[in-house]
Scaffold this motif. Structure first.
Motif, PDB file in Angstrom:
ATOM      1  N   GLY A 176       0.772  -1.223   0.000  1.00 50.62           N
ATOM      2  CA  GLY A 176       0.000   0.000   0.000  1.00 50.62           C
ATOM      3  C   GLY A 176       0.805   1.275   0.000  1.00 50.62           C
ATOM      4  N   ALA A 177       2.127   1.172   0.049  1.00 45.57           N
ATOM      5  CA  ALA A 177       2.992   2.358   0.054  1.00 45.57           C
ATOM      6  C   ALA A 177       3.749   2.450  -1.262  1.00 45.57           C
ATOM      7  N   THR A 178       4.015   3.672  -1.668  1.00 49.57           N
ATOM      8  CA  THR A 178       4.773   3.923  -2.893  1.00 49.57           C
ATOM      9  C   THR A 178       6.040   4.687  -2.550  1.00 49.57           C
ATOM     10  N   THR A 179       7.150   4.252  -3.120  1.00 49.72           N
ATOM     11  CA  THR A 179       8.421   4.946  -2.934  1.00 49.72           C
ATOM     12  C   THR A 179       8.882   5.508  -4.272  1.00 49.72           C
ATOM     13  N   ARG A 180       9.207   6.801  -4.267  1.00 53.29           N
ATOM     14  CA  ARG A 180       9.785   7.428  -5.454  1.00 53.29           C
ATOM     15  C   ARG A 180      11.245   7.741  -5.158  1.00 53.29           C
ATOM     16  N   SER A 194      14.933  10.206  -1.955  1.00 57.40           N
ATOM     17  CA  SER A 194      13.925   9.160  -1.781  1.00 57.40           C
ATOM     18  C   SER A 194      12.740   9.686  -0.982  1.00 57.40           C
ATOM     19  N   LYS A 195      11.524   9.341  -1.440  1.00 54.43           N
ATOM     20  CA  LYS A 195      10.298   9.758  -0.738  1.00 54.43           C
ATOM     21  C   LYS A 195       9.314   8.600  -0.725  1.00 54.43           C
ATOM     22  N   THR A 196       8.943   8.150   0.473  1.00 54.35           N
ATOM     23  CA  THR A 196       7.977   7.069   0.659  1.00 54.35           C
ATOM     24  C   THR A 196       6.694   7.639   1.237  1.00 54.35           C
ATOM     25  N   THR A 197       5.568   7.096   0.812  1.00 56.67           N
ATOM     26  CA  THR A 197       4.265   7.552   1.298  1.00 56.67           C
ATOM     27  C   THR A 197       4.230   7.571   2.824  1.00 56.67           C
ATOM     28  N   GLY A 198       3.856   8.710   3.394  1.00 63.40           N
ATOM     29  CA  GLY A 198       3.729   8.830   4.840  1.00 63.40           C
ATOM     30  C   GLY A 198       5.012   9.099   5.580  1.00 63.40           C
ATOM     31  N   ALA A 199       6.129   9.288   4.856  1.00 57.27           N
ATOM     32  CA  ALA A 199       7.413   9.546   5.513  1.00 57.27           C
ATOM     33  C   ALA A 199       8.064  10.783   4.915  1.00 57.27           C
ATOM     34  N   ALA A 200       9.015  11.338   5.641  1.00 58.94           N
ATOM     35  CA  ALA A 200       9.725  12.523   5.160  1.00 58.94           C
ATOM     36  C   ALA A 200      10.689  12.139   4.038  1.00 58.94           C
TER      37      ALA A 200
END
Length: 208
Positions: free
Chosen positions: A3-7, A34-40
């Motif tokens: 359910g999470a996406t990392t760019r 790097s940016k993951t859903t729900g994280a800095a």
């Protein structure tokens, strides 16, 4: 994944030097964001890698063969936690077979590698890679390439993982010293659960 996406945005700076007509060595150091859903979001330098390419067989109007050994030194545990790379070392070698064709070029790659996980030794793995890549010469300055490959990883204790990918790339060379490239890659796990995509742009400048 889950359910999470990392760019991940990466600027890999690579310096390559020809030691002889048949041997090149290269060193790379990427800058990673790097940016993951729900994280800095996190940014920083990635893993240093060293590689060489030895063209040990060249046949005029026929196949050429090369070996490419490489080693990836990994990043610290702190950088891994930030999504800037793997806290492990990897090394491997790839056999590259290339030939010129009536439409352009054709390449075959077969490689084997080893990954050592510093956090969890049970996740140490051996990997295998195979790909074929035809490239069409659109004109004297432009090349269209298709790369289709299969990767298989066998973890010492956890089991096997296999994925396949397709990559489409375009290379334009306005002169003999400059290449401008763009590509798109889609990767699928054979289970159909995980997938990823990657878009790239690149510049290669040859100088003395």
């Amino acid at each position: 994944s889950a359910g999470a996406t990392t760019r991940t945005d990466e600027l890999p700076v690579v310096y390559t030097r020809g030691v002889t007509d048949a041997l090149d060595i290269a060193i790379s150091l990427p800058w990673v964001h790097s940016k993951t859903t729900g994280a800095a979001a996190e940014s920083g330098s990635g893993a240093v890698a060293l590689a060489a390419k030895w063209r040990f067989h060249e046949q005029e109007n026929g196949w050429s063969l090369a070996l490419k050994p490489e080693i990836d030194f990994g990043v610290s545990a702190g950088k891994e936690a930030k999504g800037l790379g793997d806290h492990g070392t990897g090394y491997g070698v790839t056999l590259i077979a290339s030939t010129e064709t009536s439409f352009g070029e054709f390449h075959i790659n077969a490689g084997v590698g080893r990954y050592n996980d510093r956090n969890t030794p049970s996740d140490d793995a051996t990997s295998y890679h195979f790909s074929v890549a035809p490239a069409w010469k659109l004109n004297d300055a432009t090349l269209l390439a298709l790369d289709i490959g299969l990767d298989h990883e066998k973890t010492d204790l956890s089991g096997n993982d296999t994925s396949h990918y397709i990559l489409l790339g375009l290379v334009h060379s306005p002169n003999d010293d400059l290449d401008l490239a763009a590509g798109f890659q889609k990767t699928y796990g054979l289970s159909g659960v995980d997938s990823s995509w990657m878009a790239t742009v690149g510049v290669t400048w040859r100088f003395k």
